[in-house]
Enzyme design. Structure first.
Site, short mmCIF file in Angstrom:
data_model
loop_
_atom_site.label_atom_id
_atom_site.label_comp_id
_atom_site.label_asym_id
_atom_site.label_seq_id
_atom_site.Cartn_x
_atom_site.Cartn_y
_atom_site.Cartn_z
N SER A 124 97.41 92.11 8.66
CA SER A 124 97.83 93.49 8.35
C SER A 124 96.64 94.40 8.04
CB SER A 124 98.77 93.52 7.16
OG SER A 124 99.67 92.49 7.22
N GLY A 125 95.54 93.83 7.56
CA GLY A 125 94.35 94.65 7.29
C GLY A 125 93.81 95.26 8.58
N HIS A 126 93.73 94.44 9.64
CA HIS A 126 93.26 94.97 10.93
C HIS A 126 94.26 95.99 11.48
CE1 HIS A 126 91.41 90.78 11.06
NE2 HIS A 126 90.35 91.55 11.26
N ASP B 238 84.51 94.14 3.64
CA ASP B 238 83.13 93.75 3.95
C ASP B 238 82.23 94.93 3.54
OD1 ASP B 238 83.59 91.14 5.31
OD2 ASP B 238 84.83 92.41 6.58
N SER C 40 90.91 86.58 7.73
CA SER C 40 91.23 85.53 8.70
C SER C 40 90.91 84.15 8.12
CB SER C 40 90.43 85.74 9.99
OG SER C 40 90.72 87.02 10.49
#
Ligand code: PAF
Length: 286
Positions: free
Chosen positions: A35-37, A152, A188
């Site tokens: 869901s982050g991507h 990141d 991931s």
């Protein structure tokens, strides 16, 4: 949504979109999308007319003994998620397409200072690999804007610096970390955690939140704060790599006078390395 595997096809598709007057957004990923991507792609669709995503597990940013081989590759499921999120084009090149002459003689992009310390210290060459592949991808896609996750944090700082230093006309947007209900940042690599480890993992975000709360309450003895939390992490069964408080823009070690802070953490849970961070601007009410 089309999937293309060559730079030639990518350039042709982007040129077509440009000739129709479309603005191009870009979301680079290594796949195994969560869901982050999807949030990054959704954000891009709100900003531009043509969204390109890439999926490429970049060998150049993995060190010897790291998880390059076991990094999850789930192209079919990723394609479905991208389609649903409104992505216009997926670029999924092979290693040979990205590095046709091999990697040994590949021109490298290196961002000094920001790449040093934190993940740069424990993963030598990692940010050079990231900066190199992102520069190549930017030159291939030539987007108007590119979107990255703030999870990141150091990577985002490195990419902002390379775009600035190399005069690339690309707007870089950082999007907030997407978390599970218990606070664990989506990644991931979370898929590598067994059930027991997954139950322990939220301690990473709890640690960051505890430190942020103490700083908000006026605590400025950072070394003592950090060492108490390192002990907590170890007691929970993690092997901390680093836990640091840095200035959010420069990433230099924070002083008691700094107001714009980021708390950064990397720790191993079994063999899985988890990273997370919490940005704390003391001048912005939260
Ligand atoms: O964050 C990632 O997934 C990768 O480091 C990136 C930016 C796609 C470069 O390989």
């Amino acid at each position: 949504m089309n999937t293309v595997k060559t730079v030639r096809e990518l350039r042709a598709a982007v040129a077509r979109a440009r000739s129709e007057g479309k603005r191009i957004g870009f979301v680079p990923t290594m796949g195994n999308l969560h869901s982050g991507h999807v949030a990054l792609v959704t954000k891009a669709t709100q900003r531009v007319d043509f969204v390109v995503a890439s999926i490429f597990v970049n060998p150049l940013q993995f060190g010897a003994g790291e998880d390059l081989d076991k990094y999850p590759r789930t192209l079919a499921a990723d394609q479905e998620k991208l389609l649903e999120a409104g992505c216009s084009l997926l670029f999924a090149p092979t290693v040979e397409e990205m590095y046709p002459d091999g990697m040994a003689g590949q021109t490298r992009v290196s961002v000094p200072q920001l790449s040093e310390g934190l993940c740069g210290a424990s993963r030598p060459g990692h940010f050079e690999g990231v900066a190199t592949v992102v520069s190549k991808l930017f030159n291939m896609v030539q987007p108007d804007l590119a979107i990255f996750g703030q999870k990141d944090f150091q990577q985002l700082a490195v990419i902002r610096a390379l775009v600035h230093d190399l005069n690339m006309p690309i707007q870089i947007i950082g999007e907030p970390t997407v978390r599970a209900a218990d606070g664990l940042a989506l990644s991931s690599r979370n898929g590598f955690l067994n059930e027991e480890q997954r139950a322990v993992a939220p301690v990473v975000y709890r640690t960051l939140s505890t430190i942020a709360e103490s700083i908000k309450q006026g605590e400025r003895d950072f070394p003592t704060l950090i060492s108490a939390q390192l002990q907590q992490l170890e007691a929970a069964g993690l092997r901390p790599d680093y836990l640091e408080i840095r200035h959010a823009l420069t990433l230099r070690p924070a002083t008691a006078e700094d107001r714009d802070l980021v708390i950064l953490l990397a720790a191993f849970l079994g063999t899985t390395r988890l990273i997370d961070n919490l940005h704390l601007n003391l001048d912005t009410p939260s």
